[in-house]
Motif scaffolding. Structure first.
Motif, PDB file in Angstrom:
ATOM      1  N   GLU A   2       0.848  -1.187   0.000  1.00 55.90           N
ATOM      2  CA  GLU A   2       0.000   0.000   0.000  1.00 55.90           C
ATOM      3  C   GLU A   2       0.888   1.244   0.000  1.00 55.90           C
ATOM      4  O   GLU A   2       1.911   1.285   0.678  1.00 55.90           O
ATOM      5  N   GLU A   4       0.447   5.709  -0.227  1.00 55.97           N
ATOM      6  CA  GLU A   4      -0.516   6.804  -0.232  1.00 55.97           C
ATOM      7  C   GLU A   4      -0.021   7.961  -1.084  1.00 55.97           C
ATOM      8  O   GLU A   4       1.178   8.208  -1.186  1.00 55.97           O
ATOM      9  N   ARG A   5      -0.964   8.602  -1.718  1.00 54.43           N
ATOM     10  CA  ARG A   5      -0.679   9.779  -2.525  1.00 54.43           C
ATOM     11  C   ARG A   5      -0.307  10.932  -1.601  1.00 54.43           C
ATOM     12  O   ARG A   5      -0.875  11.072  -0.527  1.00 54.43           O
ATOM     13  N   HIS A   7      -0.106  14.992  -0.673  1.00 47.53           N
ATOM     14  CA  HIS A   7      -0.932  16.162  -0.952  1.00 47.53           C
ATOM     15  C   HIS A   7      -0.341  16.907  -2.143  1.00 47.53           C
ATOM     16  O   HIS A   7       0.873  17.091  -2.238  1.00 47.53           O
ATOM     17  N   ASP A  13      -4.115   7.876 -10.156  1.00 44.77           N
ATOM     18  CA  ASP A  13      -3.691   6.744  -9.334  1.00 44.77           C
ATOM     19  C   ASP A  13      -3.052   5.660 -10.194  1.00 44.77           C
ATOM     20  O   ASP A  13      -2.075   5.036  -9.791  1.00 44.77           O
ATOM     21  N   SER A  35      -1.616  -0.827  -4.025  1.00 46.14           N
ATOM     22  CA  SER A  35      -2.876  -0.118  -3.834  1.00 46.14           C
ATOM     23  C   SER A  35      -2.546   1.319  -3.474  1.00 46.14           C
ATOM     24  O   SER A  35      -1.775   1.565  -2.547  1.00 46.14           O
ATOM     25  N   LEU A  37      -3.619   4.770  -1.883  1.00 46.11           N
ATOM     26  CA  LEU A  37      -4.567   5.244  -0.879  1.00 46.11           C
ATOM     27  C   LEU A  37      -4.567   6.765  -0.825  1.00 46.11           C
ATOM     28  O   LEU A  37      -3.667   7.424  -1.335  1.00 46.11           O
ATOM     29  N   GLU A  38      -5.568   7.310  -0.193  1.00 48.22           N
ATOM     30  CA  GLU A  38      -5.675   8.754   0.007  1.00 48.22           C
ATOM     31  C   GLU A  38      -4.553   9.238   0.930  1.00 48.22           C
ATOM     32  O   GLU A  38      -4.038   8.459   1.742  1.00 48.22           O
ATOM     33  N   ASP A  40      -2.559  10.657   4.051  1.00 54.01           N
ATOM     34  CA  ASP A  40      -2.732  10.518   5.506  1.00 54.01           C
ATOM     35  C   ASP A  40      -3.602   9.328   5.889  1.00 54.01           C
ATOM     36  O   ASP A  40      -4.265   9.342   6.922  1.00 54.01           O
ATOM     37  N   THR A  41      -3.586   8.279   5.069  1.00 54.84           N
ATOM     38  CA  THR A  41      -4.376   7.086   5.347  1.00 54.84           C
ATOM     39  C   THR A  41      -3.593   6.067   6.164  1.00 54.84           C
ATOM     40  O   THR A  41      -4.127   5.468   7.091  1.00 54.84           O
ATOM     41  N   LEU A  42      -2.324   5.873   5.817  1.00 58.10           N
ATOM     42  CA  LEU A  42      -1.514   4.860   6.486  1.00 58.10           C
ATOM     43  C   LEU A  42      -1.102   5.337   7.875  1.00 58.10           C
ATOM     44  O   LEU A  42      -0.822   6.516   8.077  1.00 58.10           O
ATOM     45  N   ARG A  44       1.206   6.119  11.012  1.00 55.22           N
ATOM     46  CA  ARG A  44       2.584   6.553  11.145  1.00 55.22           C
ATOM     47  C   ARG A  44       3.234   5.786  12.288  1.00 55.22           C
ATOM     48  O   ARG A  44       2.601   5.539  13.316  1.00 55.22           O
TER      49      ARG A  44
END
Length: 62
Positions: A2, A4-5, A7, A13, A35, A37-38, A40-42, A44
């Motif tokens: 996974e 995340e993109r 900002h 994607d 995959s 993800l948006e 700040d999804t994963l 920290r």
């Protein structure tokens, strides 16, 4: 895997997924399912890394 993109990323994607897959293949020589993800999804990491014990035998012998 996974990822995340960040900002402000303006690509798609699918484009990001392809770039990551190509980079992983080039560096590690292995493919990966990714995959996207948006932001700040994963979660920290906020704690000390866990200790890993290698129980394989005779791995680095020539």
């Amino acid at each position: 895997m996974e990822a995340e993109r960040v900002h402000g990323f303006n690509g798609t994607d699918a484009e990001l997924q392809k770039r990551l897959k190509d980079h992983i293949k080039a560096v590690m020589g292995a493919g990966a399912q990714i995959s996207i993800l948006e932001p700040d999804t994963l979660p920290r990491a906020t704690h000390k890394a866990k200790r890993v014990e290698d129980k394989r035998g005779q791995v680095w012998t020539a």
